[in-house]
Design a protein around this motif. Structure first.
Motif, PDB file in Angstrom:
ATOM      1  N   THR A 199       0.553  -1.164  -0.232  1.00 12.25           N
ATOM      2  CA  THR A 199      -0.187  -0.100   0.167  1.00 12.25           C
ATOM      3  C   THR A 199       1.057   1.350   0.019  1.00 12.25           C
ATOM      4  OG1 THR A 199      -0.571   0.283   2.531  1.00 12.25           O
ATOM      5  CG2 THR A 199      -2.027  -1.778   1.366  1.00 12.25           C
ATOM      6  N   PHE A 200       2.265   1.072  -0.677  1.00 14.72           N
ATOM      7  CA  PHE A 200       2.729   2.419  -0.212  1.00 14.72           C
ATOM      8  C   PHE A 200       3.184   3.144  -1.282  1.00 14.72           C
ATOM      9  CE2 PHE A 200       6.041   2.590   4.059  1.00 14.72           C
ATOM     10  CZ  PHE A 200       4.732   2.278   5.117  1.00 14.72           C
ATOM     11  N   ALA A 201       2.252   3.247  -2.917  1.00 16.82           N
ATOM     12  CA  ALA A 201       2.368   3.692  -3.840  1.00 16.82           C
ATOM     13  C   ALA A 201       1.214   3.559  -3.749  1.00 16.82           C
ATOM     14  CB  ALA A 201       3.244   2.329  -4.687  1.00 16.82           C
ATOM     15  N   PRO A 202       0.148   4.466  -3.251  1.00 11.56           N
ATOM     16  CA  PRO A 202      -0.948   5.028  -4.222  1.00 11.56           C
ATOM     17  C   PRO A 202      -1.100   5.759  -5.093  1.00 11.56           C
ATOM     18  CG  PRO A 202      -0.920   5.657  -1.287  1.00 11.56           C
ATOM     19  CD  PRO A 202       0.432   5.647  -2.164  1.00 11.56           C
ATOM     20  N   ILE A 203      -1.488   5.332  -6.097  1.00 13.13           N
ATOM     21  CA  ILE A 203      -1.566   6.638  -7.840  1.00 13.13           C
ATOM     22  C   ILE A 203      -2.824   6.582  -7.970  1.00 13.13           C
ATOM     23  CG2 ILE A 203      -0.691   5.672 -10.219  1.00 13.13           C
ATOM     24  CD1 ILE A 203       1.115   3.841  -9.277  1.00 13.13           C
ATOM     25  N   GLY A 204      -2.807   7.909  -8.885  1.00 12.75           N
ATOM     26  CA  GLY A 204      -4.355   7.859  -9.705  1.00 12.75           C
ATOM     27  C   GLY A 204      -4.727   9.380  -8.818  1.00 12.75           C
ATOM     28  N   PRO A 205      -5.333   9.931  -9.547  1.00 13.12           N
ATOM     29  CA  PRO A 205      -7.366   9.451  -9.646  1.00 13.12           C
ATOM     30  C   PRO A 205      -6.879   8.985 -11.023  1.00 13.12           C
ATOM     31  CG  PRO A 205      -7.627  11.290  -9.098  1.00 13.12           C
ATOM     32  CD  PRO A 205      -6.502  11.531  -8.932  1.00 13.12           C
ATOM     33  N   TYR A 206      -5.867   8.820 -12.139  1.00 10.60           N
ATOM     34  CA  TYR A 206      -5.956   8.854 -13.264  1.00 10.60           C
ATOM     35  C   TYR A 206      -5.146   9.632 -13.755  1.00 10.60           C
ATOM     36  CZ  TYR A 206      -7.529  13.590 -13.033  1.00 10.60           C
ATOM     37  OH  TYR A 206      -8.230  15.327 -12.698  1.00 10.60           O
ATOM     38  N   ILE A 207      -4.697   9.473 -15.671  1.00  8.72           N
ATOM     39  CA  ILE A 207      -3.491   9.548 -16.275  1.00  8.72           C
ATOM     40  C   ILE A 207      -3.833  10.291 -16.685  1.00  8.72           C
ATOM     41  CG2 ILE A 207      -1.944   8.600 -18.123  1.00  8.72           C
ATOM     42  CD1 ILE A 207      -1.974   6.100 -16.503  1.00  8.72           C
ATOM     43  N   ILE A 208      -3.327  12.025 -16.825  1.00  8.67           N
ATOM     44  CA  ILE A 208      -4.094  12.881 -17.905  1.00  8.67           C
ATOM     45  C   ILE A 208      -3.112  12.848 -19.024  1.00  8.67           C
ATOM     46  CG2 ILE A 208      -1.967  14.546 -16.270  1.00  8.67           C
ATOM     47  CD1 ILE A 208      -4.503  16.257 -17.651  1.00  8.67           C
ATOM     48  N   THR A 209      -3.570  12.874 -20.593  1.00 10.39           N
ATOM     49  CA  THR A 209      -2.396  12.528 -21.198  1.00 10.39           C
ATOM     50  C   THR A 209      -1.520  13.785 -21.968  1.00 10.39           C
ATOM     51  OG1 THR A 209      -4.812  13.634 -23.037  1.00 10.39           O
ATOM     52  CG2 THR A 209      -4.038  10.787 -22.895  1.00 10.39           C
ATOM     53  N   LYS A 210      -0.498  13.639 -22.194  1.00  9.66           N
ATOM     54  CA  LYS A 210       0.694  14.817 -22.097  1.00  9.66           C
ATOM     55  C   LYS A 210       0.257  15.761 -22.689  1.00  9.66           C
ATOM     56  CE  LYS A 210       3.667  13.244 -25.851  1.00  9.66           C
ATOM     57  NZ  LYS A 210       5.155  13.031 -26.329  1.00  9.66           N
ATOM     58  N   ASP A 211      -0.786  15.416 -24.046  1.00 15.80           N
ATOM     59  CA  ASP A 211      -1.173  16.955 -24.735  1.00 15.80           C
ATOM     60  C   ASP A 211      -2.040  17.808 -23.888  1.00 15.80           C
ATOM     61  OD1 ASP A 211      -3.192  14.904 -25.097  1.00 15.80           O
ATOM     62  OD2 ASP A 211      -4.535  16.275 -25.963  1.00 15.80           O
ATOM     63  N   GLU A 212      -2.448  17.452 -23.078  1.00 16.06           N
ATOM     64  CA  GLU A 212      -2.914  18.727 -21.646  1.00 16.06           C
ATOM     65  C   GLU A 212      -2.440  18.804 -20.809  1.00 16.06           C
ATOM     66  OE1 GLU A 212      -6.929  16.738 -20.305  1.00 16.06           O
ATOM     67  OE2 GLU A 212      -7.712  15.917 -22.487  1.00 16.06           O
ATOM     68  N   VAL A 213      -1.070  18.989 -20.910  1.00 16.93           N
ATOM     69  CA  VAL A 213      -0.138  19.683 -19.320  1.00 16.93           C
ATOM     70  C   VAL A 213       0.179  20.155 -20.430  1.00 16.93           C
ATOM     71  CG1 VAL A 213       1.085  18.922 -18.036  1.00 16.93           C
ATOM     72  CG2 VAL A 213      -0.243  17.525 -18.228  1.00 16.93           C
ATOM     73  N   LYS A 214       0.846  21.066 -20.046  1.00 20.84           N
ATOM     74  CA  LYS A 214       1.432  22.305 -21.484  1.00 20.84           C
ATOM     75  C   LYS A 214       3.059  22.398 -20.458  1.00 20.84           C
ATOM     76  CE  LYS A 214       1.281  27.408 -22.722  1.00 20.84           C
ATOM     77  NZ  LYS A 214       0.448  28.705 -21.969  1.00 20.84           N
ATOM     78  N   ASP A 215       2.771  22.489 -19.303  1.00 16.47           N
ATOM     79  CA  ASP A 215       4.689  22.109 -19.352  1.00 16.47           C
ATOM     80  C   ASP A 215       4.610  21.592 -18.287  1.00 16.47           C
ATOM     81  OD1 ASP A 215       6.922  22.338 -18.715  1.00 16.47           O
ATOM     82  OD2 ASP A 215       7.155  25.108 -18.281  1.00 16.47           O
ATOM     83  N   PRO A 216       4.845  20.169 -17.497  1.00 17.70           N
ATOM     84  CA  PRO A 216       4.912  19.434 -16.633  1.00 17.70           C
ATOM     85  C   PRO A 216       5.673  19.730 -15.529  1.00 17.70           C
ATOM     86  CG  PRO A 216       5.945  18.867 -18.337  1.00 17.70           C
ATOM     87  CD  PRO A 216       5.709  19.567 -19.137  1.00 17.70           C
ATOM     88  N   HIS A 217       6.869  21.446 -15.912  1.00 16.20           N
ATOM     89  CA  HIS A 217       7.751  22.026 -15.296  1.00 16.20           C
ATOM     90  C   HIS A 217       7.567  23.083 -14.907  1.00 16.20           C
ATOM     91  CE1 HIS A 217      10.533  18.843 -17.949  1.00 16.20           C
ATOM     92  NE2 HIS A 217      10.785  18.869 -17.069  1.00 16.20           N
ATOM     93  N   ASN A 218       6.211  23.177 -14.717  1.00 13.09           N
ATOM     94  CA  ASN A 218       5.828  24.746 -14.162  1.00 13.09           C
ATOM     95  C   ASN A 218       4.539  24.376 -13.534  1.00 13.09           C
ATOM     96  OD1 ASN A 218       5.433  26.872 -12.865  1.00 13.09           O
ATOM     97  ND2 ASN A 218       4.654  28.076 -15.079  1.00 13.09           N
ATOM     98  N   LEU A 219       4.331  23.941 -12.426  1.00 20.95           N
ATOM     99  CA  LEU A 219       3.116  22.750 -11.860  1.00 20.95           C
ATOM    100  C   LEU A 219       3.223  22.811 -10.763  1.00 20.95           C
ATOM    101  CD1 LEU A 219       2.040  19.419 -14.194  1.00 20.95           C
ATOM    102  CD2 LEU A 219       1.457  21.733 -14.160  1.00 20.95           C
ATOM    103  N   ASP A 220       2.317  23.728  -9.940  1.00 22.92           N
ATOM    104  CA  ASP A 220       1.834  23.232  -9.022  1.00 22.92           C
ATOM    105  C   ASP A 220       1.944  22.123  -8.066  1.00 22.92           C
ATOM    106  OD1 ASP A 220       2.172  26.567  -7.970  1.00 22.92           O
ATOM    107  OD2 ASP A 220       0.486  26.848  -8.090  1.00 22.92           O
ATOM    108  N   ILE A 221       2.153  21.852  -7.001  1.00 18.36           N
ATOM    109  CA  ILE A 221       2.788  20.970  -6.062  1.00 18.36           C
ATOM    110  C   ILE A 221       1.936  20.641  -5.034  1.00 18.36           C
ATOM    111  CG2 ILE A 221       4.868  19.881  -6.616  1.00 18.36           C
ATOM    112  CD1 ILE A 221       4.092  17.534  -6.386  1.00 18.36           C
ATOM    113  N   SER A 222       1.298  20.064  -4.466  1.00 18.32           N
ATOM    114  CA  SER A 222       0.722  20.543  -2.227  1.00 18.32           C
ATOM    115  C   SER A 222       0.600  19.154  -2.070  1.00 18.32           C
ATOM    116  CB  SER A 222       0.197  21.173  -2.333  1.00 18.32           C
ATOM    117  OG  SER A 222      -1.056  21.177  -2.806  1.00 18.32           O
TER     118      SER A 222
END
Length: 315
Positions: A199-222
């Protein structure tokens, strides 16, 4: 496109999340396959869909559009989130590869020097759970920690790729909590055992395809723990960027469709706090990454957990 895996009536399906509803792609295929150019059936697993994404993604888009214009209300094609069991979007990846110490501030809080090259370790599929599943405290650890991470989902076989071409091998992105038993992690001379309890790798809830992520190096994470913000940063603070990581890994191992690469965690983990904060039964965790979504998990004791056993610290 937001793709997810779900279970309904003991069967596993792949669906699309649209307007907070799950569209069952298998049902759409069964409804419309004879009215659209003949294609293979929608796979039951995300891994198989990713392996065939060059044909599957265009077909899914065509199915969705056709159903929008010609769908029938006689057959149920969508479900509310509460009607089905959301499971990890990928359940049996060949590899779960993790990058340690990849945020500068996280290095500082752990009192470790920034690494000259990526610190690589692995988790195993036994650790995978999905959104709203419970993280189980193992019987041999009293120091279970949390780590919010952006995950890259590999879409195509990659061997010895360059940084310039690395994006071509990305299918999409998801979220993982790199849950870590710190006492086990540092009792060993490497991190595997402390990172891979069940249980030490919760993943999800979904995969978003890369075309919908403009810049993966400028995303807020919290990450919030019981509603309190514990981790807060932006992926622009990654020491090693995603193209470099993919190229670096592919020099020594072949990356396969469905492989997961967790890119590291920002500062604020429990180990780095004063006093230190360890997960306990009843805790509620939420990880939010801009443009990706939110992953929620609770914490409970393993069914065989016995305090007297745990206190012995059986390493």
């Amino acid at each position: 496109m937001k793709l997810l895996s779900f279970r309904s009536q003991s069967h596993t399906y792949v669906g699309v999340l649209q307007d907070n509803k799950i569209v069952n792609l298998t049902t759409l295929h069964d409804l419309h396959q004879h009215k659209i150019e003949s294609r293979s059936a929608i796979p039951d697993t995300m891994e198989t869909l990713i392996q065939n994404h060059d044909t599957m993604i265009p077909y899914i888009k065509e199915l969705m559009e056709y159903h929008k214009n010609h769908g029938t209300s006689d057959i149920k094609t969508t479900f509310s989130l509460s009607e089905v069991e959301i499971i990890s979007p990928v359940s049996q990846p060949e590899k779960i590869i993790c990058v340690g110490l990849n945020y500068l501030d996280h290095c500082k809080e752990t009192e470790m020097d920034p690494p000259p090259t990526p610190v690589i370790f692995s988790k195993y599929a036994n650790a995978i759970i999905g959104d709203n599943d419970a993280i189980e405290l193992p019987v041999n650890s009293n120091q279970v920690d949390f780590e919010a991470e952006l995950v890259v989902v590999i879409g195509d076989k990659a061997k010895c790729v360059t940084e310039e071409t690395a994006d071509e091998y990305i299918f999409g992105y998801t979220i993982m909590n790199d849950v870590s038993a710190r006492d086990l992690q540092f009792a060993d001379n490497q991190w595997t055992r402390g990172k891979s309890p069940d249980t030490f790798a919760p993943i999800g809830p979904y995969i978003i395809t890369k075309d919908e992520v403009k810049d993966p190096h400028n995303l807020d994470i919290s990450l919030t723990l019981n509603g309190e913000v514990m981790q807060k940063s932006n992926t622009k603070n990654l020491i090693f960027k995603i193209p470099y990581i993919i190229s670096y890994l592919s020099q020594s191992m072949t990356l396969k469709p469905g492989d997961l690469i967790a890119t590291g965690t920002p500062p604020g983990v429990g180990m780095g706090r004063t006093p230190q904060v360890w997960l306990k039964e009843g805790d509620e965790l939420s990880i939010t990454i801009e443009s990706i979504g939110t992953l929620n998990n609770s914490v409970e004791k393993h069914p065989s957990y016995v305090n007297s056993t745990a206190s012995k610290q059986v390493y």
